[in-house]
Design a protein around this motif. Structure first.
Motif, PDB file in Angstrom:
ATOM      1  N   SER A   1       0.836  -1.182   0.000  1.00 51.13           N
ATOM      2  CA  SER A   1       0.000   0.000   0.000  1.00 51.13           C
ATOM      3  C   SER A   1       0.879   1.243   0.000  1.00 51.13           C
ATOM      4  CB  SER A   1      -0.914   0.012   1.225  1.00 51.13           C
ATOM      5  OG  SER A   1      -0.117   0.067   2.405  1.00 51.13           O
ATOM      6  N   ARG A   2       0.243   2.388  -0.130  1.00 48.36           N
ATOM      7  CA  ARG A   2       0.980   3.643  -0.060  1.00 48.36           C
ATOM      8  C   ARG A   2       1.686   3.765   1.278  1.00 48.36           C
ATOM      9  NH1 ARG A   2      -2.215   9.195  -0.906  1.00 48.36           N
ATOM     10  NH2 ARG A   2      -2.481   8.249  -2.974  1.00 48.36           N
ATOM     11  N   GLN A   3       1.024   3.319   2.336  1.00 46.11           N
ATOM     12  CA  GLN A   3       1.617   3.402   3.668  1.00 46.11           C
ATOM     13  C   GLN A   3       2.874   2.538   3.758  1.00 46.11           C
ATOM     14  OE1 GLN A   3      -1.021   2.183   6.799  1.00 46.11           O
ATOM     15  NE2 GLN A   3       0.248   3.054   8.418  1.00 46.11           N
ATOM     16  N   ALA A   4       2.838   1.349   3.158  1.00 43.73           N
ATOM     17  CA  ALA A   4       4.003   0.465   3.173  1.00 43.73           C
ATOM     18  C   ALA A   4       5.165   1.085   2.404  1.00 43.73           C
ATOM     19  CB  ALA A   4       3.637  -0.893   2.582  1.00 43.73           C
ATOM     20  N   ILE A   5       4.851   1.662   1.231  1.00 43.97           N
ATOM     21  CA  ILE A   5       5.898   2.287   0.418  1.00 43.97           C
ATOM     22  C   ILE A   5       6.519   3.469   1.158  1.00 43.97           C
ATOM     23  CG2 ILE A   5       6.362   3.548  -1.719  1.00 43.97           C
ATOM     24  CD1 ILE A   5       4.157   1.851  -3.027  1.00 43.97           C
ATOM     25  N   ILE A   6       5.692   4.307   1.763  1.00 47.51           N
ATOM     26  CA  ILE A   6       6.193   5.474   2.489  1.00 47.51           C
ATOM     27  C   ILE A   6       7.069   5.048   3.659  1.00 47.51           C
ATOM     28  CG2 ILE A   6       5.512   7.413   3.968  1.00 47.51           C
ATOM     29  CD1 ILE A   6       3.080   7.786   2.163  1.00 47.51           C
TER      30      ILE A   6
ATOM     31  N   ILE B   1       9.809   6.780  13.045  1.00 45.69           N
ATOM     32  CA  ILE B   1       8.530   7.001  12.364  1.00 45.69           C
ATOM     33  C   ILE B   1       8.303   5.939  11.290  1.00 45.69           C
ATOM     34  CG2 ILE B   1       7.249   8.565  10.864  1.00 45.69           C
ATOM     35  CD1 ILE B   1       8.593  10.883  12.305  1.00 45.69           C
ATOM     36  N   GLY B   2       9.370   5.645  10.522  1.00 48.42           N
ATOM     37  CA  GLY B   2       9.251   4.638   9.468  1.00 48.42           C
ATOM     38  C   GLY B   2       8.922   3.266  10.016  1.00 48.42           C
ATOM     39  N   CYS B   3       9.559   2.889  11.115  1.00 50.47           N
ATOM     40  CA  CYS B   3       9.297   1.574  11.715  1.00 50.47           C
ATOM     41  C   CYS B   3       7.875   1.490  12.284  1.00 50.47           C
ATOM     42  CB  CYS B   3      10.318   1.296  12.821  1.00 50.47           C
ATOM     43  SG  CYS B   3      11.969   0.917  12.216  1.00 50.47           S
TER      44      CYS B   3
ATOM     45  N   ARG C   1       8.318 -10.107  11.844  1.00 49.20           N
ATOM     46  CA  ARG C   1       9.303 -10.836  11.041  1.00 49.20           C
ATOM     47  C   ARG C   1       9.580 -10.102   9.733  1.00 49.20           C
ATOM     48  NH1 ARG C   1       8.930 -17.257   9.345  1.00 49.20           N
ATOM     49  NH2 ARG C   1      10.912 -17.334   8.210  1.00 49.20           N
ATOM     50  N   GLN C   2       8.510  -9.622   9.075  1.00 51.42           N
ATOM     51  CA  GLN C   2       8.693  -8.894   7.819  1.00 51.42           C
ATOM     52  C   GLN C   2       9.492  -7.617   8.022  1.00 51.42           C
ATOM     53  OE1 GLN C   2       4.519  -8.585   6.829  1.00 51.42           O
ATOM     54  NE2 GLN C   2       4.676 -10.169   5.237  1.00 51.42           N
TER      55      GLN C   2
ATOM     56  N   LEU D   1      14.524  -4.480   7.533  1.00 52.65           N
ATOM     57  CA  LEU D   1      15.613  -3.711   8.133  1.00 52.65           C
ATOM     58  C   LEU D   1      16.967  -4.311   7.785  1.00 52.65           C
ATOM     59  CD1 LEU D   1      14.172  -2.900  11.693  1.00 52.65           C
ATOM     60  CD2 LEU D   1      14.342  -1.381   9.707  1.00 52.65           C
ATOM     61  N   ILE D   2      17.082  -5.629   7.827  1.00 50.72           N
ATOM     62  CA  ILE D   2      18.339  -6.283   7.472  1.00 50.72           C
ATOM     63  C   ILE D   2      18.685  -5.982   6.016  1.00 50.72           C
ATOM     64  CG2 ILE D   2      19.462  -8.515   7.110  1.00 50.72           C
ATOM     65  CD1 ILE D   2      17.887  -9.558   9.525  1.00 50.72           C
ATOM     66  N   PHE D   3      17.680  -6.043   5.143  1.00 58.87           N
ATOM     67  CA  PHE D   3      17.901  -5.768   3.719  1.00 58.87           C
ATOM     68  C   PHE D   3      18.361  -4.334   3.501  1.00 58.87           C
ATOM     69  CE2 PHE D   3      16.083  -4.125  -0.288  1.00 58.87           C
ATOM     70  CZ  PHE D   3      16.824  -4.883  -1.185  1.00 58.87           C
ATOM     71  N   LEU D   4      17.670  -3.375   4.120  1.00 61.06           N
ATOM     72  CA  LEU D   4      18.025  -1.966   3.925  1.00 61.06           C
ATOM     73  C   LEU D   4      19.373  -1.632   4.541  1.00 61.06           C
ATOM     74  CD1 LEU D   4      14.580  -0.186   4.499  1.00 61.06           C
ATOM     75  CD2 LEU D   4      15.727  -0.680   2.333  1.00 61.06           C
TER      76      LEU D   4
END
Length: 228
Positions: free
Chosen positions: A4-9, A63-65, A75-76, A81-84
């Motif tokens: 969603s937009r929220q996930a992308i933001i 805020i992002g978390c 888990r997701q 976070l590990i990926f970024l």
């Protein structure tokens, strides 16, 4: 996970936070450079105090978390976070040369203060001080850069050894102080050997790790170093 937009933001906020807060092994921080570009010191007290990019990092990261947690499982979020955290240093390393290529003149040169080192010792006849230095520099520009290097007298313990800015001499050209050259794309650890008269009979020894330096040419002066 719902895309969603929220996930992308939330992902963009976390990435941007890590991007701003990351510092490379040479001391380069895109957060510092962005603030300096706006004429704002990255530090609350010159080169010390509160580091504004880190404060911005924590605010955006939290805020992002929090936003991500609304649409992701724990888990997701951990996987994200590990990926970024894994890819962002590589992104900063790709952005760094682009940033320097956007500059001109001496601003295209990066000084690796973390790996710069100077030894100071008295000469065998105890009449002079010998300053022996290793200065890692990289020219990211498209043109050769010819310049001189000074150690400001206010750099770390430098004021104890000499009262004015010290112009360094290349070990390859002892008769022509203040002349160094870097070609496009060249990374070089410049070696310098400079002697000066003793100050106040101070004939001891000392070291300077990563001092601020001044790169200068006929029409330009640029101070470089940690937090600059």
């Amino acid at each position: 996970m719902k895309i969603s937009r929220q996930a992308i933001i939330s992902v963009l906020l976390i990435f941007f936070a890590i991007f701003l807060g990351h510092t490379t092994e040479t001391g380069f921080s895109i957060g510092d450079k962005m603030l300096l570009g706006f004429g704002i010191s990255p530090w609350s007290n010159g080169q010390t105090g509160f580091h504004y990019p880190i404060i911005i990092y924590y605010v955006l990261f939290i805020i992002g978390c929090l936003e991500a947690r609304r649409v992701m499982s724990s888990r997701q979020l951990i996987v994200l976070l590990i990926f970024l955290l894994t890819i962002t240093p590589s992104v900063v390393s790709l952005v760094k040369p682009v940033y320097f290529r956007m500059q001109s003149g001496l601003a295209t040169v990066e000084y690796d203060s973390r790996n710069s080192h100077f030894n100071i010792r008295s000469s065998l006849d105890n009449n002079k001080l010998e300053i022996i230095g290793a200065i890692p520099l990289t020219n990211y520009g498209n043109d050769p850069v010819e310049f001189g290097i000074k150690i400001p007298s206010d750099s770390f313990i430098a004021h104890e050894w000499f009262s004015g800015d010290l112009i360094l001499t290349s070990v390859e050209s002892l008769e022509d102080p203040g002349t160094f050259i870097l070609y496009p794309g060249q990374r070089q650890t410049i070696l310098s050997y400079t002697t000066i008269p003793l100050k106040n009979d101070n004939n001891g020894t000392g070291t300077m790790n990563g001092p601020d330096l001044i790169l200068f040419s006929n029409n330009e002066n640029r101070k470089v170093g940690h937090n600059l």
